[in-house]
Enzyme design. Structure first.
Site, short mmCIF file in Angstrom:
data_model
loop_
_atom_site.label_atom_id
_atom_site.label_comp_id
_atom_site.label_asym_id
_atom_site.label_seq_id
_atom_site.Cartn_x
_atom_site.Cartn_y
_atom_site.Cartn_z
N GLU A 78 0.84 -1.20 0.00
CA GLU A 78 0.00 0.00 0.00
C GLU A 78 0.86 1.24 0.00
O GLU A 78 0.62 2.18 -0.73
CB GLU A 78 -0.92 0.01 1.22
CG GLU A 78 -2.19 -0.81 1.07
CD GLU A 78 -1.93 -2.30 1.07
OE1 GLU A 78 -0.82 -2.69 1.48
OE2 GLU A 78 -2.82 -3.06 0.69
N HIS A 93 -10.17 -5.37 10.19
CA HIS A 93 -10.79 -5.17 8.89
C HIS A 93 -12.09 -4.38 8.98
O HIS A 93 -12.84 -4.34 8.03
CB HIS A 93 -11.12 -6.52 8.23
CG HIS A 93 -9.91 -7.30 7.83
ND1 HIS A 93 -8.98 -7.73 8.72
CD2 HIS A 93 -9.47 -7.71 6.61
CE1 HIS A 93 -8.02 -8.39 8.10
NE2 HIS A 93 -8.30 -8.39 6.82
#
Lengths: 483, 417
Positions: B141, B210
């Site tokens: 990322e 998450h």
């Protein structure tokens, strides 16, 4: 297939001696190790310096991988593949075909010998016999040397100014003037520069004036950064030098993205990303190199390995053979160069730039050098390194001395030139500082601009509130706030 | 010279060829032989083009659901009835239209290309625009966000997709320091027209790492615009606006909404449709209490409003749409009308969006409040996994109903909500 290979074993061995071994691994490394040299062919000295003994067969397979990489700088020298291809059979895996070996050999953590370093001039400024480099003309040499002197004096004067409390912060490039100026000289202004913070010489070369440097350090009205940033965070769109941002190594993936943009625009230019040895520990460094290779972008990474990341010595930074070997891990062509040798740096960067643009690939350059000064004005390096080490580098390996000797030996420079130039530059810088100090600070209107493309109502409100407050309580604010 | 090819190894060549039915590739080879025999290069090109059409037809039937282009004409046939569009389709069509309108727009992220998008939001885009504009990345990322920022510095318009905004934390230095602040730090020399998008907040049973909502995190950062759409119209209009916007935009979607269908008008389907950034929408008019919400909570709030209506409480539901800039004007105007406020958010309570709304209302409409502001937020814990615990950690419709009643002083004497 396997049987065909075994039958053709003698042919194979002979073929390998003549040809590049890219065939063995099939498509894994399609564009490496061409027989036609696209990069400087080896000279006797380079080959002699780089020749390594056959690795002990029972311990280290001088793997196809590593050996082939080094091969690229020694085109024409045969390789000893006796150990690695004794079985001659290959396995298909995702990523290509590999031959397998029955001996369990680990690739050594380091090569037997360190990767050699390219240099043109020795410590006395005499050209080392047999180096391949392009002879520089008088104009360019004198210009390079003058800019190196300017950079050195600029650093000295600004550092003093910080010590006198006139600017809040400064960071010198002492000992790294050659990397700065020589690399900049090898680039074109079309090449976008993403620097860390120890590369103002690149901007200086491109035409940033001493007054512009001073304006940024003082954060005055004429500062292109509108007084938003700390000193030494220069940025100039017209010089294609992206504004410095301090976080280490963040400029590296940005540089790769910009190179991708360049590639899509099909421009005859590349991106040059500078970093220090400390940056190579950041995650961003690894992601950038990997991506640059995968996306096949025209970028030149220049790592100034100056031995120190503030107080962290290179021995604590990594255990690899410097930075140059990391390039190979990502599939990037790399080279190590003497960063204190302006001619060597110039030649290497020029070649790297051509390769990056014509082959649309990344190149990694490790410029070995030494950080003579403190990390910044907030640092006192005597606390973590011995003074005599610094003195040694200052006296015997100074990039300016080395280059000056070479320029003078060519009859293009003299001591009178030197002292006259130094006096003039110092005067100019001091005048620039005085002018910058006297100039007005940026106006209040620039506090809220550029946060967004168009200031939103909330910011306009805040600005209005601030103006009202200043008007209502003039005693609480300095009376020279420009509007 | 393999300059332009992204994948130069045999493996991806095999990947591509896997998509050709067997006889097509045989035909292709046969054609090449034939053409070379006749030394007729032009004919070869023509055959290849014809074969492309054949291949597209076959692959689209065999491997792909018809792309959005085939759906739209069907929509246009009916002029009066409201069309249904899922949020996924809304996002896909928005990205598709913006990419075709502006060649500088490109999509980058994990699984966005060959996999058609981790949630199939970018379905069909790789096939349509090619690997240079739909870029599959390795798992980093920080890497691809930094690369997106660099590309934006140099003039492209990246859409950076995160598989969820939880993973964007690995890249948050680039979002804040490389994107949000750069225009300011460079004094306007380096604008960053980038969009960061992906699912935000809780999904179903994906637990602590998450499920976090990042609206408040990004909402406090100057230089960023932060959007959180709810319906298909919101998603389509706001994403188009975000892509066109010269500032960096964080676009917080919701995974559970991707499959949900909403009616959309003809106007929404127009390729030039976009919604203004910074304006909230009043989803339902009311007179007794204002309820602000964003993303999935808007749906909950609307259902709560139905329940409250039966009990005689008329709730005004505001879909914030934009977290930064926050539409304080609309919120305050509504509070001045109803005199009561309930803020609803899925995220964590401390320093949340609701806290900012409370502060704004107290600063500007204090005298108009008839009751303390009620804040409904997620439980102040990392999201648990077990379904019963998860249900209790996320605001439910009943929580909103009870809060509205408390604000209206209609809660019973024993219940504290």
């Amino acid at each position: 297939m396997a049987s065909w290979l075994t039958r053709s074993k003698p042919y194979f061995n002979a073929a390998l001696r003549r040809r590049m071994p890219a065939d063995l691994s099939g498509n894994i490394l399609p564009q490496t190790c061409r027989t036609t040299p696209l990069y400087p062919p080896p000279t006797s000295s380079a080959a002699a310096a780089g020749r390594r003994p056959s690795p002990p067969p029972h311990l280290i397979a001088a793997t196809l991988f590593l050996a082939r990489r080094c091969e690229s700088t020694r085109a024409g020298v045969g390789l000893d593949f006796k150990e690695a291809d004794s079985d001659h059979q290959g396995l298909d895996f995702p990523g290509g075909r590999v031959t397998f070996m029955s001996k369990m050999s680990f690739i050594g953590e380091n090569l037997e010998k360190r990767i050699p370093c390219f240099r043109v001039l020795d410590d006395n400024g005499e050209s080392v016999g047999g180096s391949d480099y392009e002879q520089m003309d008088k104009e360019m040499s004198v210009k390079m040397y003058s800019e190196m002197v300017t950079l050195q004096i600029m650093d000295t004067v600004f550092y003093e100014a910080q010590r006198q409390g006139r600017i809040s912060f400064y960071l010198t490039t002492s000992g790294e003037e050659a990397v700065n100026i020589a690399s900049a000289a090898a680039l074109s202004v079309e090449d976008a520069v993403f620097a860390q913070y120890r590369e103002p010489g690149v901007l200086l070369w491109r035409g940033f004036t001493l007054q512009e440097f001073a304006n940024q350090c003082f954060g005055n009205k004429a500062d292109y950064g509108k007084g938003r940033q700390m000193p030494i965070h220069y940025g100039s769109k017209k010089h294609n030098y992206f504004t410095i941002s301090s976080p280490i190594a963040t400029q590296l993936p940005q540089a790769v993205g910009a190179a991708y943009s360049l590639k899509m625009d099909n421009k005859d230019a590349c991106v040059v990303a500078y970093m220090g040895d400390g940056s190579t520990s950041e995650g961003d460094f690894h992601a950038s190199l990997n991506f640059a290779a995968v996306m096949e972008v025209p970028i030149v990474f220049i790592c100034r390995n100056n031995g120190w990341a503030i107080s962290t010595p290179i021995t604590e930074q990594h255990r690899s053979d410097g930075v140059v070997v990391k390039g190979q891990a990502y599939g990037i062509r790399s080279i190590r160069v003497d960063g204190n040798d302006a001619l060597a740096v110039y030649n290497v960067v020029r070649m790297a730039r051509e390769m990056a643009i014509h082959e649309q690939r990344p190149i990694l350059i490790e410029a070995l050098t030494y950080r003579v000064g403190h990390h910044s004005t907030s640092d006192d390096s005597t606390k973590y390194r011995p003074l005599d080490e610094v003195e040694h580098w200052k006296k015997t390996r100074d990039p300016l001395t080395i280059f000056r000797n070479w320029v003078a030996r060519n009859g293009w420079w003299s001591d009178e030139h030197e002292s006259e130039m130094r006096i003039n530059i110092k005067k100019e810088i001091i005048q620039a500082i005085q002018a910058a100090e006297r100039m007005e600070k940026p106006p209040l209107s620039e506090l809220f601009s550029d946060v967004y493309d168009v200031p939103p109502p909330s910011l306009c409100e805040q600005e209005q509130q601030l103006r009202d407050t200043v008007k209502r309580h003039p005693d609480d604010y300095p009376n020279d706030i420009p509007q | 010279m393999e300059k332009r090819r992204k994948h130069s190894c045999k493996e991806s060549e095999r990947e591509r060829r896997r998509q050709y039915p067997q006889f097509c590739s045989f035909l292709y080879r046969l054609l090449i032989c034939v053409s070379y025999q006749f030394q007729h290069r032009k004919r070869l090109e023509r055959e290849a083009k014809m074969l492309e059409i054949v291949r597209k037809k076959f692959t689209s039937v065999a491997f792909y659901v018809p792309s959005i282009q085939r759906i739209r004409p069907t929509f246009r046939n009916y002029s009066s009835a409201a069309k249904q569009m899922t949020v996924r389709e809304a996002l896909n069509s928005a990205i598709d239209e913006e990419m075709s309108a502006d060649p500088k727009v490109f999509l980058i992220g994990e699984e966005v290309g060959e996999y058609q998008g981790a949630y199939k939001v970018s379905k069909g885009l790789l096939e349509k625009y090619g690997p240079e504009r739909v870029v599959d990345t390795p798992i980093t990322e920080a890497g691809f966000t930094g690369i997106g920022c660099g590309a934006a510095y140099y003039g492209l318009k990246p859409i950076v997709e995160f598989m969820t905004f939880n993973f964007a934390m690995q890249a948050i230095d680039h979002i804040i320091n490389s994107a949000a602040k750069m225009n300011y730090m460079s004094a306007g020399q380096i604008p960053v027209p980038i969009v960061f998008r992906g699912p935000n907040g809780a999904a179903a049973g994906v637990a602590a790492q998450h499920s976090q909502c990042y609206a408040a995190w990004y909402g406090s950062c100057p230089g960023l615009k932060v959007l959180s759409p709810y319906s298909s119209e919101d998603n389509r209009g706001l994403l188009k606006a975000a892509i066109r916007d010269p500032d960096p935009v964080v676009f917080l979607e919701n995974e559970l909404l991707y499959g949900q269908s909403f009616p959309v008008s003809e106007e929404v389907l127009d390729s030039n449709f976009f919604l203004p950034i910074g304006k909230a929408k009043i989803e339902r008019d009311g007179t007794d209490v204002t309820v602000t919400a964003y993303s999935r909570m808007v749906g909950h709030a609307l259902e709560a409003a139905e329940i409250l209506a039966k009990e005689g409480i008329s709730a005004e539901i505001i879909n914030l749409r934009s977290i930064r800039p926050l539409d304080r004007a609309t919120i305050n105007a509504s509070v001045r009308k109803t005199n009561r406020l309930v803020t609803v958010e899925e995220g964590l309570p401390q320093h949340g969006v609701g806290a900012e709304i409370c502060a704004s209302v107290i600063e500007e409409s204090f005298e108009y409040l008839d009751a303390p502001v009620e804040r409904i937020a997620g439980a102040d814990v990392p999201m648990p996994y077990a379904p019963n615990l998860e249900r209790m950690a996320v605001p439910q419709i009943e929580d909103i109903v009870r809060a509205a009643k408390r604000a209206c002083y209609r809660a019973g004497p024993s219940s504290s909500g």
